[in-house]
Design a protein around this motif. Structure first.
Motif, short mmCIF file in Angstrom:
data_model
loop_
_atom_site.label_atom_id
_atom_site.label_comp_id
_atom_site.label_asym_id
_atom_site.label_seq_id
_atom_site.Cartn_x
_atom_site.Cartn_y
_atom_site.Cartn_z
N LYS A 1 0.83 -1.20 0.00
CA LYS A 1 0.00 0.00 0.00
C LYS A 1 0.87 1.26 0.00
O LYS A 1 0.59 2.23 -0.71
CB LYS A 1 -0.87 -0.01 1.26
CG LYS A 1 -2.27 0.47 1.02
CD LYS A 1 -3.09 0.19 2.25
CE LYS A 1 -4.36 1.02 2.26
NZ LYS A 1 -5.06 0.89 3.51
N ALA A 2 1.95 1.21 0.80
CA ALA A 2 2.87 2.35 0.88
C ALA A 2 3.57 2.57 -0.46
O ALA A 2 3.82 3.69 -0.88
CB ALA A 2 3.90 2.11 1.97
N ARG A 3 3.88 1.46 -1.13
CA ARG A 3 4.56 1.55 -2.42
C ARG A 3 3.64 2.22 -3.44
O ARG A 3 4.04 3.07 -4.20
CB ARG A 3 4.94 0.14 -2.90
CG ARG A 3 6.15 0.10 -3.74
CD ARG A 3 7.40 -0.49 -3.08
NE ARG A 3 7.26 -0.86 -1.71
CZ ARG A 3 6.96 -2.09 -1.29
NH1 ARG A 3 6.70 -3.05 -2.14
NH2 ARG A 3 6.93 -2.36 -0.02
N GLU A 4 2.35 1.82 -3.40
CA GLU A 4 1.36 2.45 -4.30
C GLU A 4 1.29 3.94 -4.05
O GLU A 4 1.15 4.74 -4.95
CB GLU A 4 -0.03 1.86 -4.04
CG GLU A 4 -0.32 0.62 -4.84
CD GLU A 4 -1.54 -0.10 -4.30
OE1 GLU A 4 -2.50 0.56 -3.89
OE2 GLU A 4 -1.52 -1.35 -4.28
N PHE A 5 1.39 4.29 -2.77
CA PHE A 5 1.30 5.69 -2.38
C PHE A 5 2.56 6.47 -2.79
O PHE A 5 2.55 7.68 -2.90
CB PHE A 5 1.12 5.77 -0.85
CG PHE A 5 0.83 7.14 -0.34
CD1 PHE A 5 -0.37 7.75 -0.57
CD2 PHE A 5 1.80 7.82 0.40
CE1 PHE A 5 -0.62 9.02 -0.10
CE2 PHE A 5 1.57 9.09 0.87
CZ PHE A 5 0.34 9.69 0.64
N GLY A 6 3.66 5.71 -3.04
CA GLY A 6 4.90 6.35 -3.49
C GLY A 6 5.91 6.54 -2.37
O GLY A 6 6.89 7.28 -2.54
N LEU A 7 5.68 5.88 -1.23
CA LEU A 7 6.64 6.01 -0.11
C LEU A 7 7.82 5.08 -0.33
O LEU A 7 7.64 3.94 -0.76
CB LEU A 7 5.97 5.60 1.19
CG LEU A 7 5.38 6.67 2.10
CD1 LEU A 7 4.92 6.04 3.40
CD2 LEU A 7 6.41 7.76 2.39
N SER A 8 9.02 5.53 -0.01
CA SER A 8 10.18 4.65 -0.15
C SER A 8 10.36 3.85 1.15
O SER A 8 9.92 4.27 2.21
CB SER A 8 11.42 5.47 -0.44
OG SER A 8 11.61 6.39 0.61
N GLU A 9 11.03 2.69 1.02
CA GLU A 9 11.28 1.86 2.20
C GLU A 9 12.39 2.49 3.03
O GLU A 9 13.29 3.10 2.49
CB GLU A 9 11.72 0.46 1.76
CG GLU A 9 10.59 -0.33 1.16
CD GLU A 9 11.08 -1.60 0.51
OE1 GLU A 9 12.30 -1.79 0.37
OE2 GLU A 9 10.22 -2.41 0.12
N PRO A 10 12.34 2.30 4.37
CA PRO A 10 13.45 2.82 5.20
C PRO A 10 14.76 2.18 4.76
O PRO A 10 14.82 0.98 4.54
CB PRO A 10 13.08 2.37 6.61
CG PRO A 10 11.63 2.05 6.58
CD PRO A 10 11.33 1.62 5.18
N ARG A 11 15.81 2.97 4.61
CA ARG A 11 17.10 2.45 4.15
C ARG A 11 18.03 2.11 5.31
O ARG A 11 18.88 1.25 5.22
CB ARG A 11 17.81 3.47 3.24
CG ARG A 11 17.13 3.75 1.94
CD ARG A 11 17.14 2.54 1.02
NE ARG A 11 18.47 2.09 0.65
CZ ARG A 11 19.12 2.53 -0.41
NH1 ARG A 11 18.58 3.41 -1.19
NH2 ARG A 11 20.32 2.07 -0.69
#
Ligand SMILES: Nc1ncnc2c1ncn2[C@@H]1O[C@H](COP(=O)(O)OP(=O)(O)OP(=O)(O)O)[C@@H](O)[C@H]1O
Ligand SMILES: [Mg+2]
Length: 325
Positions: free
Chosen positions: A254-264
Motif C-alpha cells: 500500500k505504501a509503495r502504491e502511495f509512493g513512499l520509499s522503504e526505510p534504508r
C-alpha cells in the motif's frame, strides 16, 4: 528497478559507447547470458562465449576448441571482423599473468575503433592496476522484487491446484515471501521455493529464511542472528519506537502504491550498554525481517580475503535486512 539503474541497461550503454572491456561481476551466468543474448539479438550483434574447458563457442553453438588458451582467444578477437560481443567466463584467473595483461592493453586500444567488445563474466572481481583505466566494472544486480514475483508466478503456473496457495490468495503474503527471498540469486530462489512447496505444500517464509541463512553463512562475512527479542523488552526510547511503528508501514504494498520509499537505515548512536544491539534485534522481530550481523573484524581479516571484496559480498539489495554492527 528504475531503468537507468538496471545492470542490463548499463551494460548496453557501455557497449553502445564502445567500451572495449567490461567486467560483469555475477554468480548468475545463465541470467546474465539471457540478458546479453536479448541485447545482441536486438542489435544484430553476434555473441561468442569463451571458457577454459570448451574454448570459444560461436553463435551457431559450434566450438573452436583450439582457442582454449587465454592468449590465443585474444588474438582471435583482435583479427576477427565480426560485429560481436565476446563473453569470457572466469577469465579472472589469468589477469595476474603479465603477458595477458599486456595483451589486453593492446586489445583494449585496438577494439575502441571496432564493433567488438569483450565482457569478462565472473563472480570474483580482480582487476590488475595496469588495466584499471581500460576496464569498466558492473556489479550485476541480484533479482529484485519484480523478478522474484515472476519466479513465484512461473512456478505456480506449472502447478496443479495452485489456486489453493496463499500467495495467490493474499498479495501481502506474496510480498512477504518475495521480500524474504531478496538477496538470493534467481536459481537459489527457484530452488528454495520448490523445496518449500515439496516440504510444506505452501510458500513458507521460514524455509526461505533458513535457506538464506545457509547462503549467508557461506559468504563468511555476514552472520545470521535469530532474533527473539520483543520491542516491549526495550525500556524507554519512546520516540524511536513511535518512529519505527510509523516507518514500518512503509514496507507494505500500500505504501509503495502511495509512493513512499522503504526505510534504508537507522544509525543508533549511544554510550555502551544503552540498548543499541537490543533495539536492532527487536526491530528485526517487529518488522519480521532477518537480522544480519556484519563482523568488522572479519571484514578486515586477511584470512577471509581482501577487505574490498568482503564489503562487496556483504552488499545486499535495499530492503533486504537490518544489519547490526
Ligand atoms: N533500553 C533498554 N531496555 C532494556 N534493557 C536494556 C536497555 N538498554 C540496555 N539493556 C540491557 O543491557 C544489555 C546490553 O545492551 P546492548 O547490548 O543492547 O547495548 P549496546 O548499546 O549495544 O552496547 P555496546 O555499545 O557495548 O554494543 C542488554 O542485553 C539489555 O539486557
Ligand atoms: Mg552493541
Amino acid at each position: 528497478m528504475a531503468e537507468d539503474r538496471d545492470s542490463g541497461n548499463m551494460i548496453e550503454i557501455l557497449i553502445r559507447a564502445r567500451y572495449p572491456l567490461v567486467y560483469v561481476v555475477s554468480f548468475e551466468e545463465g541470467r546474465v547470458d539471457r540478458r546479453l543474448r536479448g541485447m545482441t539479438d536486438a542489435r544484430r550483434k553476434q555473441l561468442f562465449t569463451w571458457t577454459i574447458t570448451n574454448g570459444l563457442e560461436l553463435q551457431d553453438g559450434s566450438f573452436i576448441t583450439e582457442l582454449k588458451d587465454p592468449i590465443k582467444v585474444l588474438e582471435y578477437i583482435l583479427q576477427s571482423d565480426a560485429n560481436a560481443l565476446f563473453v569470457l567466463r572466469d577469465y579472472h584467473h589469468y589477469l595476474n599473468d603479465p603477458v595477458v595483461v599486456r595483451k589486453l592493453r593492446d586489445v583494449a586500444h585496438a577494439l575502441k575503433i571496432t564493433r567488438k567488445n569483450i565482457i569478462f563474466l565472473s563472480p570474483v572481481l580482480k582487476v590488475p592496476t595496469e588495466l584499471e583505466k581500460e576496464i569498466a566494472v558492473i556489479d550485476y544486480q541480484l533479482p529484485d522484487k519484480q523478478e522474484l514475483c515472476a519466479i513465484v508466478k512461473k512456478i505456480t503456473a506449472s502447478l496443479d491446484g495452485a489456486e489453493k496457495l496463499d500467495v495467490l490468495q493474499a498479495p501481502e503474503k506474496l510480498d512477504k515471501i518475495v521480500e524474504a527471498a531478496l538477496g538470493l540469486t534467481a536459481e537459489e530462489a527457484e530452488n528454495v521455493f520448490a523445496k518449500s512447496l515439496v516440504q510444506k505444500g505452501q510458500f513458507d517464509i521460514g524455509i526461505v529464511l533458513s535457506e538464506k541463512e545457509q547462503i549467508i553463512r557461506k559468504s563468511g562475512v555476514l552472520e545470521y542472528y535469530h532474533a527473539n527479542e520483543k520491542m516491549k523488552e526495550v525500556g524507554g526510547l519512546d520516540e524511536l519506537k513511535t518512529w519505527l511503528v510509523k516507518r514500518g508501514k512503509a514496507f507494505t504494498p500500500k505504501a509503495r502504491e502511495f509512493g513512499l520509499s522503504e526505510p534504508r537505515g537507522i544509525l543508533l548512536l549511544g554510550i555502551p550498554g544503552c540498548g543499541k544491539s537490543l533495539t536492532a534485534k527487536a526491530i528485526a522481530g517487529m518488522w519480521q525481517l532477518p537480522l544480519l550481523k556484519l563482523d568488522v573484524g572479519k571484514v578486515f581479516s586477511s584470512y577471509v580475503g581482501s577487505s574490498e571484496e568482503n564489503v562487496r559480498r556483504a552488499n545486499l539489495p535495499k530492503g533486504a535486512a537490518p544489519t547490526a554492527l
